[in-house]
Design a protein around this motif. Structure first.
Motif: not given
Length: 55
Positions: A16-22
């Motif tokens: 999986x390619x997951x977009x992670x934002x904070x």
């Protein structure tokens, strides 16, 4: 056996390619944003991470 674009061909394990934002805010609730070098658009800090599905 055919592999889809999300399959790693060696191990045949789905990836999986997951977009992670904070969201980072200071005491006055101002948000930290980053500006893209190419498009000059503003966005939350973060990026993509690659994950493996284990069964």
């Amino acid at each position: 056996m055919k592999y889809g674009s999300f399959m790693h061909k060696r191990a045949a394990t789905p990836r999986l390619k997951i977009d992670i934002r904070g969201v980072i805010a200071d005491e006055t609730n101002r948000l930290l944003l980053g500006q893209d070098r190419d498009s000059a658009q503003w966005s939350l800090p973060g990026g993509y991470a690659e994950g493996v599905i284990s069964t």
